[in-house]
Design a protein around this motif. Sequence first.
Motif, PDB file in Angstrom:
ATOM      1  N   ASP A  91       2.283 -21.319   2.953  1.00 38.00           N
ATOM      2  CA  ASP A  91       1.122 -21.899   3.441  1.00 38.00           C
ATOM      3  C   ASP A  91       0.288 -21.746   4.647  1.00 38.00           C
ATOM      4  N   ILE A  92      -1.509 -20.878   4.425  1.00 39.31           N
ATOM      5  CA  ILE A  92      -2.149 -20.718   5.205  1.00 39.31           C
ATOM      6  C   ILE A  92      -2.812 -21.329   5.183  1.00 39.31           C
TER       7      ILE A  92
ATOM      8  N   THR B 162      -7.094 -19.189   2.127  1.00 42.07           N
ATOM      9  CA  THR B 162      -6.532 -18.246   3.111  1.00 42.07           C
ATOM     10  C   THR B 162      -5.903 -17.093   1.474  1.00 42.07           C
ATOM     11  N   THR B 163      -5.132 -17.699   1.300  1.00 37.73           N
ATOM     12  CA  THR B 163      -3.799 -16.682   0.089  1.00 37.73           C
ATOM     13  C   THR B 163      -5.245 -16.090  -0.940  1.00 37.73           C
ATOM     14  N   SER B 164      -5.753 -17.124  -1.376  1.00 39.76           N
ATOM     15  CA  SER B 164      -6.961 -16.216  -2.362  1.00 39.76           C
ATOM     16  C   SER B 164      -8.312 -15.356  -1.832  1.00 39.76           C
TER      17      SER B 164
ATOM     18  N   PHE C 187      -4.991 -10.270  -1.184  1.00 38.28           N
ATOM     19  CA  PHE C 187      -3.722 -11.057  -1.003  1.00 38.28           C
ATOM     20  C   PHE C 187      -2.461 -10.255  -1.649  1.00 38.28           C
ATOM     21  N   GLU C 188      -1.904 -11.707  -2.467  1.00 41.38           N
ATOM     22  CA  GLU C 188      -1.342 -12.238  -3.390  1.00 41.38           C
ATOM     23  C   GLU C 188      -0.489 -10.276  -3.646  1.00 41.38           C
TER      24      GLU C 188
ATOM     25  N   LEU D 216       2.552 -19.164  -3.332  1.00 43.25           N
ATOM     26  CA  LEU D 216       1.048 -19.155  -1.999  1.00 43.25           C
ATOM     27  C   LEU D 216      -0.055 -19.356  -1.882  1.00 43.25           C
TER      28      LEU D 216
ATOM     29  N   PHE E  49       0.895  -8.989  -0.954  1.00 41.79           N
ATOM     30  CA  PHE E  49       2.426  -9.927  -0.591  1.00 41.79           C
ATOM     31  C   PHE E  49       3.011  -9.760  -1.853  1.00 41.79           C
TER      32      PHE E  49
ATOM     33  N   ALA F 215      -4.639 -23.432  -4.887  1.00 39.15           N
ATOM     34  CA  ALA F 215      -4.162 -22.762  -4.048  1.00 39.15           C
ATOM     35  C   ALA F 215      -4.369 -23.793  -2.851  1.00 39.15           C
TER      36      ALA F 215
END
Length: 361
Positions: A139-140, A284-286, A290-291, A280, A294, A321
């Motif tokens: 979780d960012i 920010t993870t969007s 990024f995915e 995620l 990761f 997310a």
Amino acid sequence: MEAVVVDAGSKLLKAGFAIPDQPPPLIIPTQMKCVPEEESLDNTILSKDITVDPIVRGFISDWDAMEDLLHHLLYSSLGWEIGNEGHILFADPLLTPKAVRERLVQVMFEKFNVSGFYATEQAVLSLYAAGRISGCTVDIGHGKIDIAPVIEGAVHHIASRRFEIGGADLTKLLAQELGKSNPLVNLQIQDVEKLKEQYASCAEDELAYGKIQQSCPNEQHILPDGQVITIGKEKYAVGESLFQPSILGLEAHGIVEQLVRCISAVSSENHRQLLESTVLCGATTSMTGFESRFQKEANMSTSAIHPSVVKPPEYMPENLAQYSAWVGGAILAKVVFPQNQHVTKADYDEHGPAVVHRKCF
């Protein structure tokens, strides 16, 4: 009346009545603007924007401001009536101090006269939203990063990790990078925040990031005040800093390695269910790329542990997310309140604020 679900972050507060499979009806800034009781045109200080942040790095830090924010939310926005308050469920950040949990339940019963209270951790709720009860959440948030293994609906706290960096720090990094390449542009932090949301990206891997630093096409962006800014390789520093924290000036492992270490700290018999369900969370993870970055780094891990990112169910709302903890809270509220698993006013009167640790976990 449906229970109200509240997920209050450092930047945004997500709230609304518990209707699963839908985004939260209210997403409002957590930061508040102070309005003087008596405004004076002669006092230039009063004409300036004075703000207060009720929540810092995920935890409530200004209780008076938080009460004001919740009062506006519950009575003005959601239509609660004084004397006829309903149930409420809060999403707790990872490793919330006991004193903070006790203060929250105290405020809810003594100041807001709620009929029922429940709280559980964001990591658990985000997994519920993804259709899981076991797995790992990354979780960012705006002010922190939480990595938590969850087994059968319970956070494994010993293996969990919290980092005091988040989206706000990535915004500052982008501001610094853009300042170097656009020295004549007067950048406001709110403009940089919007630039980050629009342009921030992740390179395919560390090698690709190195090549981008050598050669990257630039594009121009017109700021609200008419200034023109050039942005190119700077947008990749935002994503790369999560995998190479040295860019932020930190001596720490990247986010995938941190996740691997969290899982390694859990009994090996639970590794499989954790590895198969990595969720995620956070806006920010969007960010673009990024995915996939990761997952690529997870597949390349030198350890025998290779986490796998799971997709949310198709019936869930888009951009899950960004508010998965709220959606998970709406799902849980449909269980705990009808089944009387929550903290009641009688529970609170008999046991005091400490009852939250016994009934909310």
